[in-house]
Scaffold this active site. Structure first.
Site: not given
Length: 209
Positions: A134, A88, A42, A37, A113
């Protein structure tokens, strides 16, 4: 007399504690942990804080619910937090460190973001909805309020129908990567301004820039 003096000095100590608290800020960059990631859209919250840490030679340390480091600037203390709870569940880390460090809610800044802003656009707001994000949704739930400062970094919505998740969790394009360092520098300037010039002045200076 002793009770009077004790009360007087106790009052001064209390005032100093409040004063010190107002000079302390929690800057939270949202993202997901893991190398897969690291350079995704994100994870811009992590990227902004990593850029600041690199510039100022700061080292993040893994602590409860996240990686943290402290940045001192113009008499202010910025606690930089990258939650390790995954996006989340970001609210758990935010609430824990706000409470532990006794930081007032108005000194919280969450970096995230935003698909609804053109790439690289910066927007600071003092409240608002989660906008379907989220991470913000969980923070709102854990803090039980929508009134907290959030710094949205535009990633644009240049994806075809049904490809939103792939786009958000995808890496920057070569064109975006080229422009990113300047945008990260601007983001750091916004954070410093937030802590020294106040949220309203910072919004006037940076929003839409």
């Amino acid at each position: 007399m002793w009770k009077f003096l004790k009360g007087l000095f106790g009052f001064k100590d209390e005032n100093k504690a409040k004063e010190d608290a107002m000079k302390k800020f929690l800057i939270v960059g949202l993202g997901n942990i893991g190398l897969e990631y690291k350079n995704t859209r994100h994870n811009i919250g992590f990227q902004v804080l990593d850029h600041l840490a690199e510039q100022e030679d700061l080292k993040f340390e893994t602590q409860k619910l996240g990686d943290l480091t402290t940045y001192k600037f113009k008499g202010r203390t910025f606690i930089l937090l990258k939650p390790s709870t995954y996006m989340n569940l970001s609210g758990k880390a935010v609430k824990y460190w706000l409470t532990k460090e006794k930081i007032p809610l108005e000194n919280l800044l969450v970096i995230t973001d935003d698909l609804n802003l053109p790439y690289g656009t910066l927007r600071l707001k003092t409240k608002g909805s989660d906008g379907g994000h989220n991470g913000l949704k969980d923070i709102q739930d854990k803090l039980n309020t929508t009134k907290y400062n959030r710094f949205r970094f535009g990633i644009s919505d240049s994806f075809s129908k049904g490809r939103q998740v792939d786009y958000v969790l995808g890496e920057w394009s070569s064109e975006e990567k080229e422009k990113l360092p300047e945008r990260l520098d601007k983001s750091i300037a916004l954070i410093k301004s937030f802590g020294t010039a106040g949220v309203n002045n910072t919004m006037n200076t940076f929003n839409g820039k």
